[in-house]
Design a protein around this motif. Structure first.
Motif: not given
Length: 101
Positions: A28-29, A31, A52, A76
């Motif tokens: 997701l970093a 995204a 994210a 997370r």
């Protein structure tokens, strides 16, 4: 039980274990507007999608009568825990969470 994840670029990961779920969620970093989320879908049709910014969406992709729910500010580690519950088929525990719709 059958389940799979989509990574942030839309690639399919079949039956990921916990470490793989963490790796996919870490994606997701990367995204962007075109690829904003990752998801896990269970054979029952239930799906969790994580974004994210901490948004988590709970929906049944096979039942249009079920209104999707959402949570905000989900970290997370909580995503990993909830994705694990869905992978195990623990729909009842997930459904009982305080989803807003």
């Amino acid at each position: 039980m059958s389940y799979f994840m989509y990574d942030v670029m839309g690639g399919v990961v079949d039956a990921p274990d916990g470490a793989t779920m963490r790796r996919v969620l870490a994606g997701l970093a990367e995204a962007d507007d075109e690829h904003p989320d990752v998801s896990l879908t269970h054979e029952s049709g239930w799906c969790l999608s994580a974004f994210a910014g901490g948004l988590l969406i709970w929906e049944n992709t096979e039942d249009d009568a079920v209104v999707p729910g959402e949570m905000r500010g989900v970290g997370r580690e909580e995503n990993v825990r909830l994705f694990g519950l869905l992978a195990a088929g623990d729909i009842g525990t997930l459904t009982a969470l305080p989803w807003s719709g």
